[in-house]
Scaffold this motif. Structure first.
Motif, PDB file in Angstrom:
ATOM      1  N   PHE A 288       1.107  -1.067  -0.079  1.00  0.00           N
ATOM      2  CA  PHE A 288      -0.012   0.004   0.006  1.00  0.00           C
ATOM      3  C   PHE A 288       0.835   1.042   0.010  1.00  0.00           C
ATOM      4  N   SER A 289       2.199   1.048   0.525  1.00  0.00           N
ATOM      5  CA  SER A 289       2.796   2.403   0.716  1.00  0.00           C
ATOM      6  C   SER A 289       3.678   2.961  -0.560  1.00  0.00           C
ATOM      7  N   PHE A 290       3.433   1.770  -1.547  1.00  0.00           N
ATOM      8  CA  PHE A 290       4.170   2.221  -2.742  1.00  0.00           C
ATOM      9  C   PHE A 290       3.180   2.766  -3.713  1.00  0.00           C
ATOM     10  N   VAL A 291       1.732   2.452  -3.596  1.00  0.00           N
ATOM     11  CA  VAL A 291       0.678   3.170  -4.358  1.00  0.00           C
ATOM     12  C   VAL A 291      -0.144   4.174  -3.774  1.00  0.00           C
ATOM     13  N   GLN A 292      -0.088   4.409  -2.381  1.00  0.00           N
ATOM     14  CA  GLN A 292      -0.943   5.328  -1.655  1.00  0.00           C
ATOM     15  C   GLN A 292       0.008   6.550  -1.439  1.00  0.00           C
ATOM     16  N   PRO A 293      -0.348   7.949  -1.511  1.00  0.00           N
ATOM     17  CA  PRO A 293       0.127   8.735  -0.940  1.00  0.00           C
ATOM     18  C   PRO A 293       0.218   8.897   0.591  1.00  0.00           C
ATOM     19  N   PRO A 294       1.296   9.583   1.251  1.00  0.00           N
ATOM     20  CA  PRO A 294       1.084   9.367   2.695  1.00  0.00           C
ATOM     21  C   PRO A 294      -0.060   9.848   3.448  1.00  0.00           C
ATOM     22  N   VAL A 295      -0.709  10.827   2.897  1.00  0.00           N
ATOM     23  CA  VAL A 295      -2.038  11.445   3.488  1.00  0.00           C
ATOM     24  C   VAL A 295      -3.125  10.415   3.181  1.00  0.00           C
ATOM     25  N   MET A 296      -2.858   9.498   2.629  1.00  0.00           N
ATOM     26  CA  MET A 296      -3.971   8.479   2.499  1.00  0.00           C
ATOM     27  C   MET A 296      -3.822   6.882   3.157  1.00  0.00           C
ATOM     28  N   MET A 297      -2.613   6.879   3.419  1.00  0.00           N
ATOM     29  CA  MET A 297      -2.249   5.433   3.827  1.00  0.00           C
ATOM     30  C   MET A 297      -2.495   5.192   5.437  1.00  0.00           C
ATOM     31  N   GLY A 298      -2.781   6.226   6.235  1.00  0.00           N
ATOM     32  CA  GLY A 298      -3.030   5.979   7.506  1.00  0.00           C
ATOM     33  C   GLY A 298      -3.770   4.726   8.070  1.00  0.00           C
ATOM     34  N   LYS A 299      -4.852   4.511   7.380  1.00  0.00           N
ATOM     35  CA  LYS A 299      -5.568   3.396   7.727  1.00  0.00           C
ATOM     36  C   LYS A 299      -5.057   2.141   7.626  1.00  0.00           C
ATOM     37  N   GLU A 300      -4.307   1.921   6.296  1.00  0.00           N
ATOM     38  CA  GLU A 300      -3.248   0.642   6.040  1.00  0.00           C
ATOM     39  C   GLU A 300      -2.349   0.394   6.955  1.00  0.00           C
ATOM     40  N   HIS A 301      -1.731   1.495   7.275  1.00  0.00           N
ATOM     41  CA  HIS A 301      -0.601   1.403   8.064  1.00  0.00           C
ATOM     42  C   HIS A 301      -0.970   1.029   9.679  1.00  0.00           C
ATOM     43  N   LEU A 302      -2.073   1.658  10.210  1.00  0.00           N
ATOM     44  CA  LEU A 302      -2.541   1.008  11.562  1.00  0.00           C
ATOM     45  C   LEU A 302      -3.118  -0.477  11.312  1.00  0.00           C
ATOM     46  N   ARG A 303      -3.505  -0.768  10.124  1.00  0.00           N
ATOM     47  CA  ARG A 303      -3.936  -2.261   9.865  1.00  0.00           C
ATOM     48  C   ARG A 303      -2.861  -3.070  10.204  1.00  0.00           C
ATOM     49  N   LEU A 304      -1.489  -2.539   9.692  1.00  0.00           N
ATOM     50  CA  LEU A 304      -0.311  -3.282   9.565  1.00  0.00           C
ATOM     51  C   LEU A 304       0.180  -3.435  11.010  1.00  0.00           C
ATOM     52  N   TYR A 305       0.191  -2.407  11.745  1.00  0.00           N
ATOM     53  CA  TYR A 305       0.434  -2.238  13.116  1.00  0.00           C
ATOM     54  C   TYR A 305      -0.272  -3.448  13.651  1.00  0.00           C
ATOM     55  N   GLU A 306      -1.432  -3.390  13.801  1.00  0.00           N
ATOM     56  CA  GLU A 306      -2.304  -4.549  14.284  1.00  0.00           C
ATOM     57  C   GLU A 306      -2.131  -6.212  13.961  1.00  0.00           C
ATOM     58  N   GLU A 307      -1.558  -6.207  12.749  1.00  0.00           N
ATOM     59  CA  GLU A 307      -1.207  -7.641  12.314  1.00  0.00           C
ATOM     60  C   GLU A 307       0.477  -7.956  12.419  1.00  0.00           C
ATOM     61  N   ALA A 308       1.046  -6.925  12.749  1.00  0.00           N
ATOM     62  CA  ALA A 308       2.789  -7.249  12.702  1.00  0.00           C
ATOM     63  C   ALA A 308       3.132  -8.396  13.858  1.00  0.00           C
ATOM     64  N   VAL A 309       4.384  -8.822  13.960  1.00  0.00           N
ATOM     65  CA  VAL A 309       4.646  -9.690  14.557  1.00  0.00           C
ATOM     66  C   VAL A 309       5.505  -9.276  15.936  1.00  0.00           C
ATOM     67  N   VAL A 310       5.366  -9.544  16.979  1.00  0.00           N
ATOM     68  CA  VAL A 310       6.143  -9.097  18.231  1.00  0.00           C
ATOM     69  C   VAL A 310       7.044 -10.331  18.377  1.00  0.00           C
ATOM     70  N   VAL A 311       8.238  -9.995  18.820  1.00  0.00           N
ATOM     71  CA  VAL A 311       9.405 -11.110  19.090  1.00  0.00           C
ATOM     72  C   VAL A 311      10.016 -11.090  20.535  1.00  0.00           C
ATOM     73  N   PRO A 312       9.700 -12.130  21.155  1.00  0.00           N
ATOM     74  CA  PRO A 312       9.030 -13.432  20.810  1.00  0.00           C
ATOM     75  C   PRO A 312       7.457 -13.554  21.035  1.00  0.00           C
ATOM     76  N   SER A 313       6.672 -14.102  20.286  1.00  0.00           N
ATOM     77  CA  SER A 313       5.179 -14.343  20.364  1.00  0.00           C
ATOM     78  C   SER A 313       4.638 -15.810  20.026  1.00  0.00           C
ATOM     79  N   PRO A 314       3.555 -16.018  19.787  1.00  0.00           N
ATOM     80  CA  PRO A 314       3.129 -17.326  19.458  1.00  0.00           C
ATOM     81  C   PRO A 314       3.539 -17.475  18.124  1.00  0.00           C
ATOM     82  N   VAL A 315       3.530 -16.328  17.272  1.00  0.00           N
ATOM     83  CA  VAL A 315       4.157 -16.666  15.780  1.00  0.00           C
ATOM     84  C   VAL A 315       5.511 -17.039  15.683  1.00  0.00           C
ATOM     85  N   THR A 316       6.392 -16.594  16.492  1.00  0.00           N
ATOM     86  CA  THR A 316       7.816 -16.943  16.340  1.00  0.00           C
ATOM     87  C   THR A 316       7.987 -18.349  16.967  1.00  0.00           C
ATOM     88  N   GLU A 317       7.057 -18.618  17.882  1.00  0.00           N
ATOM     89  CA  GLU A 317       7.130 -19.973  18.586  1.00  0.00           C
ATOM     90  C   GLU A 317       6.526 -21.041  17.881  1.00  0.00           C
TER      91      GLU A 317
END
Length: 334
Positions: free
Chosen positions: A56-85
């Protein structure tokens, strides 16, 4: 170091489950199992594959990408976490080294992070891309020199870089100088078009030749339906196509199996370590072909430990307690 061994390697070209950390993780776990069935002892996944590369960051201008950036925050991986385990458990269960790209969340920041799990499930390395590229700087923070490290694994000495880090010759040299035997490269794929695939080809083959090591490169792939999910603008959709080149390269710069340039798939090849010696006999860029009396590089390998306030303490109201300053440091208040 053992230069007589042979290692079977797999590079996975694969599409994420967009907007789903858990869905993409399940695809990773299945791909690890599939690679193990093929006899692979090391498997490499694309750049920031869990949960997905921030197209999304390649095709959206910064002023429009807030929603997708926040969604990426919510789906991102913490290390360690159940995903890394879960990935660690898969590596251990299948006795396979796993090199995985993730969007890592650390507090209020995201990072382009590469993880290397040994065949016993141990996390050998967590490194962050030292400089996000162009649009990526709106998404990720910077890494540090502590991640420019080659690790001893069950398949040999392994290093990793992400995407255009390969255009930083000193970053590559830092790994070469540590006697890298297997280099794991990761790119997003489905980006920019054929020119990106061509650039990847040049980049990974050059590193193999210059370092005298094997290169296992994995790129991601987006289906046409996924491209539409990212943007409905047909003009922008063209920027989210091509750019795939999943391949395995020998120390002599040759493809060891047919590259994958479209769709999902797995490149598999056997790495004969005697080819490292064969190449370095002719040109060892960190040994007999080096000129350290003329050219030297300095690596700051200290991890960035966060910002620290030195010289004074803060009071309960959050403002500096100037009483802790020596008088000569207090300026007009002295």
């Amino acid at each position: 170091m053992d230069y007589s061994r042979k290692v079977r390697a797999a590079a996975v070209q694969i599409s994420p489950v967009l907007f789903s950390r858990d869905g993409t993780t399940e695809k990773v776990l299945q791909a690890i199992a599939n690679a193990a069935k093929e006899g692979a002892q090391i498997v490499v996944f694309p750049e920031t594959f869990i949960p997905y590369y921030p197209y999304f960051s390649f095709v959206q201008p910064p002023v429009m990408m807030g929603k997708e950036h926040l969604r990426l925050y919510e789906e991102a991986v913490v290390v360690p976490s159940p995903v890394t385990e879960a990935v660690s458990q898969a590596a251990r269960s299948h006795s396979i080294v796993v090199v995985l790209g993730i969007n890592e969340r650390d507090g209020g920041s995201l990072y382009n992070t590469q993880l290397i799990f040994d065949a016993d499930g141990t996390l050998l390395l967590k490194r962050r891309k030292i400089t996000p590229t162009y649009h990526e700087r709106m998404v990720w923070g910077q890494g540090d020199g502590a991640g420019l490290k080659v690790v001893d694994s069950s398949v040999g000495r392994v290093g990793a870089l992400a995407c255009w880090e390969h255009y930083n010759p000193l970053a590559r040299f830092a790994l070469m100088a540590q006697q890298e035997q297997i280099h794991c490269a990761q790119f997003p794929g489905s980006l920019v078009g054929q020119i990106f695939a061509d650039q990847i080809e040049v980049t990974i083959r050059h590193h193999a030749l210059e370092s005298g090591c094997f290169v296992i490169n994995a790129t991601g792939w987006l289906s046409p339906e996924q491209v539409t999910q990212i943007t409905s603008d047909e003009k922008l959709q063209k920027a989210l196509s091509g750019g795939c080149n999943t391949a395995i390269i020998s120390p002599e710069g040759n493809h060891l199996c047919p590259p994958i340039t479209d769709g999902e798939g797995m490149a598999i090849a056997d790495l004969d370590f005697s080819l490292i010696t064969k190449r370095k006999r002719m040109m060892d860029s960190i040994g007999h072909y080096a000129r350290p009396d003329l050219l030297q590089a300095h690596l700051n390998a200290e991890p960035f430990a966060g910002f620290q306030i030195k010289g004074f303490e803060r009071g309960l109201n959050g403002f500096p307690n100037y009483e802790n300053f020596p008088s000569q440091d207090r300026g007009a208040e002295a």
